[in-house]
Design a protein around this motif. Structure first.
Motif, mmCIF file in Angstrom:
data_model
loop_
_atom_site.group_PDB
_atom_site.id
_atom_site.type_symbol
_atom_site.label_atom_id
_atom_site.label_comp_id
_atom_site.label_asym_id
_atom_site.label_seq_id
_atom_site.Cartn_x
_atom_site.Cartn_y
_atom_site.Cartn_z
ATOM 1 N N MET A 193 -70.094 18.661 83.712
ATOM 2 C CA MET A 193 -68.643 18.468 83.631
ATOM 3 C C MET A 193 -68.218 17.819 82.314
ATOM 4 O O MET A 193 -67.050 17.862 81.953
ATOM 5 C CB MET A 193 -68.153 17.613 84.798
ATOM 6 C CG MET A 193 -68.172 18.314 86.145
ATOM 7 S SD MET A 193 -67.107 19.789 86.242
ATOM 8 C CE MET A 193 -65.474 19.064 86.121
ATOM 9 N N ARG A 194 -69.166 17.165 81.652
ATOM 10 C CA ARG A 194 -68.848 16.543 80.359
ATOM 11 C C ARG A 194 -70.126 16.463 79.536
ATOM 12 O O ARG A 194 -71.237 16.536 80.083
ATOM 13 C CB ARG A 194 -68.198 15.165 80.555
ATOM 14 C CG ARG A 194 -68.863 14.287 81.602
ATOM 15 C CD ARG A 194 -68.085 12.989 81.846
ATOM 16 N NE ARG A 194 -68.636 12.225 82.950
ATOM 17 C CZ ARG A 194 -69.706 11.436 82.879
ATOM 18 N NH1 ARG A 194 -70.342 11.290 81.723
ATOM 19 N NH2 ARG A 194 -70.150 10.796 83.943
ATOM 20 N N MET A 197 -73.522 14.642 80.283
ATOM 21 C CA MET A 197 -74.313 14.978 81.464
ATOM 22 C C MET A 197 -75.252 16.169 81.251
ATOM 23 O O MET A 197 -75.934 16.588 82.179
ATOM 24 C CB MET A 197 -73.405 15.209 82.671
ATOM 25 C CG MET A 197 -72.708 13.943 83.157
ATOM 26 S SD MET A 197 -73.839 12.564 83.588
ATOM 27 C CE MET A 197 -74.496 13.170 85.158
ATOM 28 N N ASP A 338 -73.649 18.622 87.439
ATOM 29 C CA ASP A 338 -74.061 17.243 87.164
ATOM 30 C C ASP A 338 -75.162 16.800 88.126
ATOM 31 O O ASP A 338 -76.024 16.004 87.758
ATOM 32 C CB ASP A 338 -72.866 16.288 87.279
ATOM 33 C CG ASP A 338 -71.900 16.438 86.116
ATOM 34 O OD1 ASP A 338 -71.702 17.567 85.640
ATOM 35 O OD2 ASP A 338 -71.333 15.415 85.683
ATOM 36 N N TYR A 342 -78.732 15.716 86.730
ATOM 37 C CA TYR A 342 -79.197 14.361 87.034
ATOM 38 C C TYR A 342 -80.636 14.415 87.546
ATOM 39 O O TYR A 342 -81.497 13.645 87.124
ATOM 40 C CB TYR A 342 -78.256 13.748 88.073
ATOM 41 C CG TYR A 342 -78.679 12.415 88.624
ATOM 42 C CD1 TYR A 342 -78.410 11.240 87.930
ATOM 43 C CD2 TYR A 342 -79.334 12.326 89.850
ATOM 44 C CE1 TYR A 342 -78.796 10.009 88.447
ATOM 45 C CE2 TYR A 342 -79.715 11.105 90.370
ATOM 46 C CZ TYR A 342 -79.446 9.951 89.667
ATOM 47 O OH TYR A 342 -79.826 8.741 90.184
ATOM 48 N N HIS B 94 -60.289 19.330 83.592
ATOM 49 C CA HIS B 94 -61.435 18.672 84.223
ATOM 50 C C HIS B 94 -61.833 19.337 85.540
ATOM 51 O O HIS B 94 -62.510 18.725 86.367
ATOM 52 C CB HIS B 94 -61.135 17.190 84.447
ATOM 53 C CG HIS B 94 -59.973 16.948 85.357
ATOM 54 N ND1 HIS B 94 -58.685 17.268 85.019
ATOM 55 C CD2 HIS B 94 -59.910 16.433 86.599
ATOM 56 C CE1 HIS B 94 -57.882 16.951 86.014
ATOM 57 N NE2 HIS B 94 -58.602 16.449 86.989
ATOM 58 N N SER B 191 -63.634 16.775 91.359
ATOM 59 C CA SER B 191 -63.824 17.971 90.568
ATOM 60 C C SER B 191 -65.200 18.589 90.838
ATOM 61 O O SER B 191 -66.031 18.676 89.938
ATOM 62 C CB SER B 191 -63.716 17.648 89.080
ATOM 63 O OG SER B 191 -62.430 17.192 88.734
ATOM 64 N N MET B 193 -67.805 21.706 91.413
ATOM 65 C CA MET B 193 -67.881 22.958 90.655
ATOM 66 C C MET B 193 -67.579 24.170 91.526
ATOM 67 O O MET B 193 -67.310 25.254 91.012
ATOM 68 C CB MET B 193 -69.268 23.121 90.027
ATOM 69 C CG MET B 193 -69.545 22.188 88.859
ATOM 70 S SD MET B 193 -68.415 22.393 87.437
ATOM 71 C CE MET B 193 -68.886 24.015 86.846
ATOM 72 N N GLU B 328 -72.290 7.446 87.009
ATOM 73 C CA GLU B 328 -72.407 8.845 86.572
ATOM 74 C C GLU B 328 -71.766 9.852 87.525
ATOM 75 O O GLU B 328 -71.883 11.054 87.318
ATOM 76 C CB GLU B 328 -73.887 9.206 86.365
ATOM 77 C CG GLU B 328 -74.582 8.418 85.259
ATOM 78 C CD GLU B 328 -74.099 8.750 83.855
ATOM 79 O OE1 GLU B 328 -72.886 8.959 83.668
ATOM 80 O OE2 GLU B 328 -74.949 8.782 82.953
ATOM 81 N N VAL B 331 -66.145 12.889 86.634
ATOM 82 C CA VAL B 331 -65.900 13.586 85.363
ATOM 83 C C VAL B 331 -65.003 12.753 84.459
ATOM 84 O O VAL B 331 -65.195 12.737 83.244
ATOM 85 C CB VAL B 331 -65.293 14.993 85.580
ATOM 86 C CG1 VAL B 331 -64.050 14.956 86.446
ATOM 87 C CG2 VAL B 331 -64.969 15.665 84.245
ATOM 88 N N THR B 337 -67.791 14.510 90.431
ATOM 89 C CA THR B 337 -68.551 15.723 90.136
ATOM 90 C C THR B 337 -69.415 16.057 91.353
ATOM 91 O O THR B 337 -69.434 15.319 92.341
ATOM 92 C CB THR B 337 -69.479 15.485 88.941
ATOM 93 O OG1 THR B 337 -70.393 14.439 89.288
ATOM 94 C CG2 THR B 337 -68.686 15.070 87.707
ATOM 95 N N ASP B 338 -70.175 17.132 91.265
ATOM 96 C CA ASP B 338 -71.101 17.474 92.349
ATOM 97 C C ASP B 338 -72.061 16.320 92.632
ATOM 98 O O ASP B 338 -72.477 16.125 93.776
ATOM 99 C CB ASP B 338 -71.912 18.732 91.996
ATOM 100 C CG ASP B 338 -71.062 19.993 92.063
ATOM 101 O OD1 ASP B 338 -69.875 19.937 91.700
ATOM 102 O OD2 ASP B 338 -71.588 21.045 92.472
ATOM 103 N N LEU B 339 -72.403 15.547 91.594
ATOM 104 C CA LEU B 339 -73.281 14.391 91.794
ATOM 105 C C LEU B 339 -72.582 13.319 92.631
ATOM 106 O O LEU B 339 -73.137 12.806 93.604
ATOM 107 C CB LEU B 339 -73.708 13.819 90.429
ATOM 108 C CG LEU B 339 -74.569 12.553 90.453
ATOM 109 C CD1 LEU B 339 -75.870 12.777 91.218
ATOM 110 C CD2 LEU B 339 -74.872 12.082 89.022
#
Lengths: 357, 357
Positions: A193-194, A197, A338, A342, B94, B191, B193, B328, B331, B337-339
């Motif tokens: 996403m950025r 990452m 991400d 990770y 984003h 956000s 994905m 982390e 975003v 994020t997915d994380l």
């Protein structure tokens, strides 16, 4: 989301307060730039212009993206903003603009790097964004990653008019050679996403060691020329992660010659050969599962050959568990989110820690 | 990335083979649709049309997004594709288009849900995509999430012309009431994905229990009307996660009245009140850290009040570690994020397992 933005802006205004210094923009001249292949480069490109004629056109073109390039500075400003100019070619449904054209700011706190804020790209080319407001005004080290999937043509950093920005006096990256990553769109960072990452960037912060991202979307093809160029870089370790762009035939033909070419000029620098990740959909599509297994068999054969020839600095990382085993690490079965990055960063970082200790 | 697409397509062609059946598209009539607030709804909207006049305009508008809505079916086709028509209003730097307008397919394998493929949105409104090819042709259960941040006006599913698609005969979701999630853009899925990575969707697959996503970007404001509407839904549990859209004053004023209104019609249904997540940048911005702490103090006070009044079915989830502690998970410091979603889903799922056991 517009309403939310207004509400969020209102909240920030209420809680961060109105008494801000005016912003003054500073050139980044004199600041450290991490992530470029060779010393004395002057642009935000990964390679110097002199290499253009030596590279296949798409490799050169992707190499002009500011992937993995970060500005390292210290400042006591209570706010950080940026103006930067980007290219305007890349646009993909499975990649957010924040990765393609955004900037991504981290700061050092208690000897670890933490996310601070992003600069969102709201325009085709001329970007301007407030990244963070309300910092405490103590001197901090910052790392600002540039756009991952576009060119960066210029960048200036905005701080409080009464604050300073300068070269880091006590660099956490000093006296450590960089790690060079060579590979595909995944190494390049799709679909984080950025910029911070992409997995080489996560490893950079985790090991506090510069990483150089030679990921070229669709073009991690083990070109001989890349081996030659990489063998002239002063690296602590090379990480080779090209599987996703290779057919089994290409992996069979190219892997050993590539490694031997790299070895000509760097006989003892550690090389970590990474297996192709197991695409989650390969669970359901046996033909893809077989393709991946074949590529990895050829990788393993090249690794074993070098090992048997007495190479003590060739290392190998199997795909098992690299992006987890729950199938949730990608956006489209191929490109990592991400979450996938990770996990992959953690697995590779762990291996690098044993290699570089 | 265009080159990569070509290469990838070539690889798929080589490894998945050319001998494919022609595709036949099927209406989804007769298939189960998960994720809508009330029985007998006929559109891909979260609420029935009858509620439009009762809701604030932005809540109604976001409720027309097909967030969390999934088509549940079984098929023995070796390929799955889709044609679907979306709205074309939402576009954010984003957020990737795959979340906003894409479809996201999972299949059941060994009693667990695994990612199969996405349908990428390549057009403004009329989308068409091949989601997966090369399946083994055995009968499988599928779950296809519709676009998360846009309306879905129509959808048809394409399968091999000689294959079948039908209502699931042995539903893993049968005889379990759904879990209702109410909140902000984060609950709505920003956000992630892809649609399947919003945290209520991850929990749906993990618990194998339908979830209903009442996340309304910027509008998780604890409206009384939402409490009334939710109290008429037949839920196993309510999860309330509105902190990010509330000022401390709003949290102080609205939380207890909202919960009591929900309790009028549902005196014993479990309610899980989730604290506002700790935005990663709050590490550096003390005013935001204080705002979050204040909101959560007001949440805790409302929770304690109900508890002290004898409510045995009110539960509370502190923010600590919800999205991890390494900063982390987002975003932009706010949207996950997915994380971040993976971590938050795990934390909430664990709590729900103790509540629903």
């Amino acid at each position: 989301m517009k309403k939310f933005k207004l509400l969020f802006a209102a909240l920030l205004f209420v809680f961060i307060g109105a008494a801000q210094q005016p912003i003054k923009f500073h050139s980044i001249q004199g600041l450290t730039i991490l992530g470029r292949a060779f010393p004395n480069q002057t642009t935000y490109r990964r390679f110097p212009d002199s290499l253009e004629s030596l590279l296949r056109k798409p490799v050169w073109q992707f190499s002009t993206n500011s992937t993995g390039i970060a500005i390292y500075f210290e400042s006591n400003s209570k706010q950080i903003s940026a103006k930067w100019k980007t290219g305007d070619k890349a646009s993909y449904p499975h990649v957010a603009a924040t990765l393609v054209k955004g900037v991504d700011l981290y700061a050092l706190d208690n000897k670890q790097w933490y996310y601070v804020g992003i600069g969102k790209p709201n325009n085709p080319v001329y970007q301007e964004a407030s990244i963070i407001k309300g910092l405490d005004g103590s001197v901090k080290q910052f790392l600002m990653y540039l756009p991952d999937y576009e060119t960066t043509d210029s960048v200036v950093i905005g701080i409080d008019s009464n604050a300073m920005i300068q070269h880091v006096t006590n660099s956490v990256f000093a006296n450590k050679k960089p790690i060079v990553f060579y590979g595909t769109s995944i190494v390049q960072g799709a679909s984080a996403m950025r910029s911070g990452m992409a997995y080489p960037a996560i490893i950079e912060r985790g090991l506090q060691r510069e990483t150089i991202n030679l990921g070229f979307s669709g073009n991690g093809l083990l070109d001989s020329m890349l081996a030659v160029i990489m063998s002239h870089m002063d690296a602590a370790c090379y990480v080779i992660d090209c599987g996703p762009n290779l057919t089994p035939a290409m992996a069979a033909e190219r892997t050993l010659p590539f490694l031997k070419l790299l070895r000509q000029n760097k006989p003892t620098t550690p090389i970590l050969l990474v297996e192709q990740i197991d695409y989650p959909f390969a669970r359901f599509v046996s033909s893809m599962d077989e393709k991946i297994k074949l590529v990895n068999q050829h990788f393993n054969k090249a690794y074993t050959t070098l090992k048997n020839e007495g190479d003590k600095n060739i290392y190998y990382l199997p795909s098992k568990g690299l992006i987890g085993e729950d199938g949730e690490g990608t956006v489209d079965g191929v490109h990592l989110t991400d979450l996938g990055f990770y996990r992959m960063a953690n697995a590779i970082k762990k291996k690098l820690q044993t290699i570089l200790k």
